[in-house]
Design an enzyme around this catalytic site. Sequence first.
Site: not given
Length: 117
Positions: A21, A52, A72, A97
Amino acid sequence: MDTIFISDLRLDILIGVYDWEKKVPQKVQLDLEVGLPGRKSSSDRLGDTIDYAAVVSRIEATLAENRFGLLESLAEHVAALVMREFRSPWVKISVTKLAPLKNVKRLGVTIERGEKT
């Protein structure tokens, strides 16, 4: 409280705790609800709300510059950034994910920070 939302912001980033990863970008999806400071959302002035495009641009930049092990911590980082830099009193951030594991289409985390009045 008036809010704006940004839905389905998808980015390829390095995120995760496993060795692979840390080398292979993964697609993540961010969904945000952002509380507006004050009660000026009914005006037609951009300065009376949160831009935005500026939020999206800032998130893209910070995720390109930083690496996260966990969803997190990524969510916490984005929440703190939006509250600090855009003066939002409350945020709700979901980070997902996409297709991270065999037989798993999506996994993620949702956090809320600040005061929703």
